[in-house]
Design an enzyme around this catalytic site. Structure first.
Site, mmCIF file in Angstrom:
data_model
loop_
_atom_site.group_PDB
_atom_site.id
_atom_site.type_symbol
_atom_site.label_atom_id
_atom_site.label_comp_id
_atom_site.label_asym_id
_atom_site.label_seq_id
_atom_site.Cartn_x
_atom_site.Cartn_y
_atom_site.Cartn_z
ATOM 1 C CE LYS A 112 5.267 19.854 -8.526
ATOM 2 N NZ LYS A 112 4.697 21.173 -8.771
ATOM 3 N NE ARG A 125 4.880 20.497 -15.633
ATOM 4 C CZ ARG A 125 5.925 20.734 -14.853
ATOM 5 N NH1 ARG A 125 6.687 19.766 -14.433
ATOM 6 N NH2 ARG A 125 6.192 21.951 -14.451
ATOM 7 N NE ARG A 130 9.994 28.671 -7.784
ATOM 8 C CZ ARG A 130 9.360 27.650 -8.381
ATOM 9 N NH1 ARG A 130 8.961 26.611 -7.667
ATOM 10 N NH2 ARG A 130 9.103 27.702 -9.669
ATOM 11 N NE ARG A 171 11.987 27.497 -11.905
ATOM 12 C CZ ARG A 171 11.209 26.429 -11.850
ATOM 13 N NH1 ARG A 171 11.302 25.603 -10.819
ATOM 14 N NH2 ARG A 171 10.344 26.177 -12.795
ATOM 15 N NE ARG A 214 6.499 27.457 -14.560
ATOM 16 C CZ ARG A 214 7.081 28.266 -13.661
ATOM 17 N NH1 ARG A 214 7.254 29.536 -13.934
ATOM 18 N NH2 ARG A 214 7.475 27.791 -12.527
HETATM 19 P P1 AMP Z 1 9.326 22.588 -13.031
HETATM 20 O O1 AMP Z 1 10.628 22.853 -12.367
HETATM 21 O O2 AMP Z 1 8.736 21.263 -12.677
HETATM 22 O O3 AMP Z 1 8.353 23.733 -12.853
HETATM 23 O O4 AMP Z 1 9.639 22.498 -14.605
HETATM 24 C C1 AMP Z 1 10.191 23.591 -15.315
HETATM 25 C C2 AMP Z 1 9.838 23.488 -16.797
HETATM 26 O O5 AMP Z 1 10.401 22.265 -17.325
HETATM 27 C C3 AMP Z 1 8.363 23.389 -17.104
HETATM 28 O O6 AMP Z 1 7.723 24.669 -17.173
HETATM 29 C C4 AMP Z 1 8.377 22.677 -18.458
HETATM 30 O O7 AMP Z 1 8.757 23.562 -19.496
HETATM 31 C C5 AMP Z 1 9.517 21.676 -18.269
HETATM 32 N N1 AMP Z 1 9.029 20.388 -17.718
HETATM 33 C C6 AMP Z 1 9.370 19.811 -16.532
HETATM 34 N N2 AMP Z 1 8.746 18.648 -16.358
HETATM 35 C C7 AMP Z 1 7.968 18.457 -17.459
HETATM 36 C C8 AMP Z 1 7.068 17.429 -17.864
HETATM 37 N N3 AMP Z 1 6.816 16.358 -17.118
HETATM 38 N N4 AMP Z 1 6.444 17.589 -19.074
HETATM 39 C C9 AMP Z 1 6.678 18.660 -19.868
HETATM 40 N N5 AMP Z 1 7.502 19.661 -19.534
HETATM 41 C C10 AMP Z 1 8.156 19.571 -18.337
#
Ligand code: AMP
Length: 226
Positions: free
Chosen positions: A17, A93, A130, A162, A173
């Site tokens: 993404k 989400r 990654r 990360r 996740r």
């Molecule tokens: P990502 O980079 O999109 O994988 O986001 C990293 C982390 O940020 C996720 O595992 C969540 O803890 C938090 N996060 C990001 N976007 C959201 C969202 N829309 N709702 C809830 N938590 C989020």
């Protein structure tokens, strides 16, 4: 190509993404809004928001909806997104967040939601390899590292794994994705807003596939408006 679009890209962690959203945001000349990047920036700057989000992020849990909605409402209220639109990455989400977004945008609507579908065994392999830039969030991998000493090709920042790309947090996740986010695919399909694009293969071809479905939708919507 007329600039401007309101797009959501859905997909598991590691579906690509981030990479594809950057490309779409350049193509349609709209901001790329990644809630994950915004939370990581908040953690780095030690802001109050960062302190709230960090404990959830480190274990792979979702940050509570009210915190996320506040952040997104503020971002979507800025002039650039109001005038041209956005590519949303990592948001919504949950169905609750999707309903909140619809309220924020009303009377406007999303143009299209694209589900970037990638099998779980592929995303597990990708996530383990990654690497990301701590400053600008650019994505790399152990198979395609930056050119020089794990410093970012774009901004010179340090490129690292990360903190939430540990095996336990990844599993959590992906679990949450199936439970909380997958239902959004049907939710948007029922509203005739969904397209599916295969996320495995050459990244340029995947971008081509995404642009094709978005353009089809834009032509269709323009046709409806005439
Ligand atoms: P990502 O980079 O999109 O994988 O986001 C990293 C982390 O940020 C996720 O595992 C969540 O803890 C938090 N996060 C990001 N976007 C959201 C969202 N829309 N709702 C809830 N938590 C989020």
């Amino acid at each position: 190509m007329v600039p401007g679009a309101r797009l959501i890209i859905l997909g598991k962690q590691g579906a690509g993404k981030g990479t594809q959203c950057v490309r779409l945001s350049r193509h349609y000349v709209v901001p790329h809004i990644s809630t994950g990047d915004m939370f990581r920036a908040a953690v780095k700057s030690r802001s109050e928001l960062g302190a709230k989000a960090k404990e959830y992020m480190d274990t792979g849990e979702l940050v509570p909806d009210e915190v996320v909605m506040g952040l997104v409402a503020e971002r979507l209220g800025l002039d650039d997104t109001k005038a041209r639109g956005f590519v949303l990455d990592g948001f919504p989400r949950t169905v609750h967040q999707a309903k909140g977004l619809a309220e924020l945008l009303a009377p406007d609507e999303i143009d299209l939601v694209v589900n970037l579908e990638v099998p779980t065994e592929v995303v597990l392999r990708r996530l383990a390899g990654r690497r990301v830039c701590v400053d600008c969030g650019a994505n790399y991998s152990v198979d395609s590292p930056p050119r020089l000493n794990w410093t970012c090709d774009i901004c010179g920042g340090e490129v690292v794994q990360r903190q939430d790309d540990t095996e336990a947090a990844i599993r959590r996740r992906l679990d949450l994705y199936e439970r909380e986010t997958r239902p959004l695919v049907d939710w948007y399909a029922e509203r005739d807003l969904l397209a599916e694009v295969e996320g495995v293969g050459d990244p340029d071809e995947i971008t081509g596939g995404l642009v094709r479905v978005v353009d089809q939708r834009r032509e269709h919507s323009l046709g409806r408006r005439v």
